[in-house]
Design a protein around this motif. Structure first.
Motif, short mmCIF file in Angstrom:
data_model
loop_
_atom_site.label_atom_id
_atom_site.label_comp_id
_atom_site.label_asym_id
_atom_site.label_seq_id
_atom_site.Cartn_x
_atom_site.Cartn_y
_atom_site.Cartn_z
N GLU A 58 -107.75 -29.65 -12.62
CA GLU A 58 -106.78 -30.66 -12.17
C GLU A 58 -105.77 -30.06 -11.21
OE1 GLU A 58 -105.23 -32.25 -15.86
OE2 GLU A 58 -106.46 -34.04 -15.66
N GLU A 59 -105.34 -28.84 -11.47
CA GLU A 59 -104.40 -28.17 -10.58
C GLU A 59 -105.00 -27.97 -9.19
OE1 GLU A 59 -102.93 -24.58 -12.42
OE2 GLU A 59 -102.27 -25.70 -14.19
N GLU A 65 -105.40 -32.90 -3.04
CA GLU A 65 -104.83 -34.23 -2.80
C GLU A 65 -103.56 -34.11 -1.95
OE1 GLU A 65 -104.39 -35.78 -6.77
OE2 GLU A 65 -106.42 -36.61 -6.76
N GLU A 66 -102.73 -33.09 -2.24
CA GLU A 66 -101.54 -32.87 -1.42
C GLU A 66 -101.94 -32.57 0.03
OE1 GLU A 66 -98.78 -29.96 -3.03
OE2 GLU A 66 -99.28 -30.62 -5.06
N GLU A 89 -103.96 -22.67 0.44
CA GLU A 89 -103.54 -22.55 -0.96
C GLU A 89 -104.56 -23.20 -1.89
OE1 GLU A 89 -99.80 -24.00 -3.78
OE2 GLU A 89 -99.65 -24.28 -1.61
N ALA A 90 -105.06 -24.37 -1.50
CA ALA A 90 -106.06 -25.08 -2.30
C ALA A 90 -107.36 -24.28 -2.36
CB ALA A 90 -106.31 -26.47 -1.72
N ASP A 91 -107.77 -23.70 -1.23
CA ASP A 91 -109.00 -22.91 -1.21
C ASP A 91 -108.87 -21.68 -2.11
OD1 ASP A 91 -111.63 -22.00 -0.29
OD2 ASP A 91 -110.48 -20.45 0.75
N GLU A 92 -107.72 -21.05 -2.09
CA GLU A 92 -107.51 -19.90 -2.96
C GLU A 92 -107.59 -20.31 -4.43
OE1 GLU A 92 -104.15 -16.51 -3.98
OE2 GLU A 92 -103.97 -17.64 -2.12
N ALA A 93 -107.01 -21.45 -4.77
CA ALA A 93 -107.08 -21.95 -6.14
C ALA A 93 -108.52 -22.29 -6.52
CB ALA A 93 -106.17 -23.17 -6.29
#
Length: 110
Positions: A58-59, A65-66, A89-93
């Motif tokens: 979800e994170e 989504e952001e 940042e999303a790709d790293e997560a």
């Protein structure tokens, strides 16, 4: 017929091709639905592991989504840079999720 791109590969390429974001979001929402269907029936370690994995996913989904919201409102070069930073940042997560929990390497986007 175009080659289907792996979700992890798309996560890396979306900073150069914003059109991938919709396919990434669709794939990730499908995966979240799948995760929710796999909710264990009983409490205990299995449930705790599932809940940890679901929360971590979800994170990642929230970050994408952001980023999608930022992409949809790009008007200036600064807006574009902000979107790219959020995508990184999303790709790293996403990469960290794959490392920690696995299960994403076989997912393809349309």
């Amino acid at each position: 017929m175009a080659r289907k791109m792996n979700l992890l590969e798309a996560g890396k390429n979306v900073t150069e091709d914003f059109s991938l974001i919709d396919s990434i979001m669709s794939c990730m929402n499908d995966r979240m639905a799948w995760l929710e269907e796999k909710e264990p029936e009983s409490e205990g370690q299995t449930y705790d592991n599932w809940e940890e994995k679901k929360n971590a996913f979800e994170e990642v989904l929230d970050l994408y989504e952001e980023a999608q919201g930022l992409i949809e409102t790009i008007e200036t070069e600064e807006d574009k840079e902000d979107a790219i930073e959020k995508l990184k940042e999303a790709d790293e997560a996403l990469t960290n999720f794959q490392y920690e929990y696995g299960g994403l390497s076989r997912l393809k986007i349309d």
